[in-house]
Design a protein around this motif. Structure first.
Motif: not given
Length: 259
Positions: A128-131, A180-183, A234-238
């Motif tokens: 996720l960090a790389y993305i 991007f670490q939200v999930p 917001c998308l990653l939260y979902e």
């Protein structure tokens, strides 16, 4: 998370003295520094600091005149800025190793069912960090500089300083890698029973506001980069809410799996 103690508690008797914890922490820090040093050394051999600077400068160079270049105002800037970029890229390359060292430090205090999900989290957290960083490099910066270029008067020659440019994009790399670490954060909050999935769903509207506030604080004052950070959060939260239910079940202890 609630540990279920019993006469067969696998962690019973594994407590270590404080000094031994400090020695273990020292060793893990040394291993981490060694991993970063190795990554930086490899980058110095190939592709080299100059090639790294050329790569990270591509998004802004694409919106500058063909013969224009970034300028170096400081006397030592041409030396220190490539080293700074090479060090950060080295840290990024060593990120899975660094996360593994963190896991190895806390692993003795974890139950076997908890250790089982640590390595997948290290892998997905790194990915996720790389993305996030790739998203900055190949999308956000291009759109951001195109947006800024539209507001540059014809009488003004845009010749950015390489030090300020590198500082700006490195802060974006870090911001997006963390965002991007939200999930991962959402999954851990649910797994350790700090919050329920129902609470996360009810908090959805507040998180949208929080995401835009964070984006406004950590990105440059242009709408492109702010939207590019807030919307993925917001998308990653979902995604995190969806994954949390599965993760809670797959990482449950034998006692928790009992009806």
């Amino acid at each position: 998370m609630t540990h279920h103690t019993s006469s067969e508690d696998e962690l019973a008797g594994t407590e270590q003295p404080f000094v031994q914890h400090l020695m273990e922490l020292r060793n893990r820090l040394l291993y981490s520094i060694g991993g970063i040093a190795l990554a930086v050394a490899l980058l110095a051999l190939w592709p080299g600091p100059s090639a790294l600077i050329d790569f990270v400068a591509q998004p802004i160079r694409a919106h500058m005149p063909a013969d224009a270049k970034l300028i170096a105002v400081g006397v030592f800037t041409p030396f220190f800025v490539p080293l700074k970029v090479m060090l950060l890229v080295g840290v990024l390359l060593a990120l899975p190793w660094l996360m593994y060292q963190l896991w190895a430090f806390v692993a003795p205090g974890l139950y076997s069912h908890e250790k089982r999900f640590a390595m997948p989290l290290i892998f997905f957290g790194s990915m996720l960090a790389y993305i996030g960083i790739a998203f900055v490099q190949f999308f956000v910066l291009d759109k951001m500089f195109a947006f800024i270029q539209n507001f540059t008067p014809e009488s003004v020659a845009a010749t950015p300083d390489v030090a300020s440019y590198v500082g700006a994009i490195l802060s974006l790399y870090i911001a997006f890698a963390l965002a991007f670490q939200v999930p991962i954060v959402v999954m851990l909050l649910v797994r350790f029973e700090l919050v329920t999935i129902e609470k996360l769903r009810s908090f959805r509207g507040y998180f949208v506001v929080l995401a835009f506030v964070i984006a406004a604080l950590v990105t440059p004052p242009d709408v492109i980069s702010q939207l590019a950070l807030a919307i993925p959060m917001c998308l990653l939260y979902e995604v995190g809410i969806i994954a949390a239910g599965w993760f809670r079940q797959s990482s449950a202890s034998p006692e928790e799996e009992k009806p």
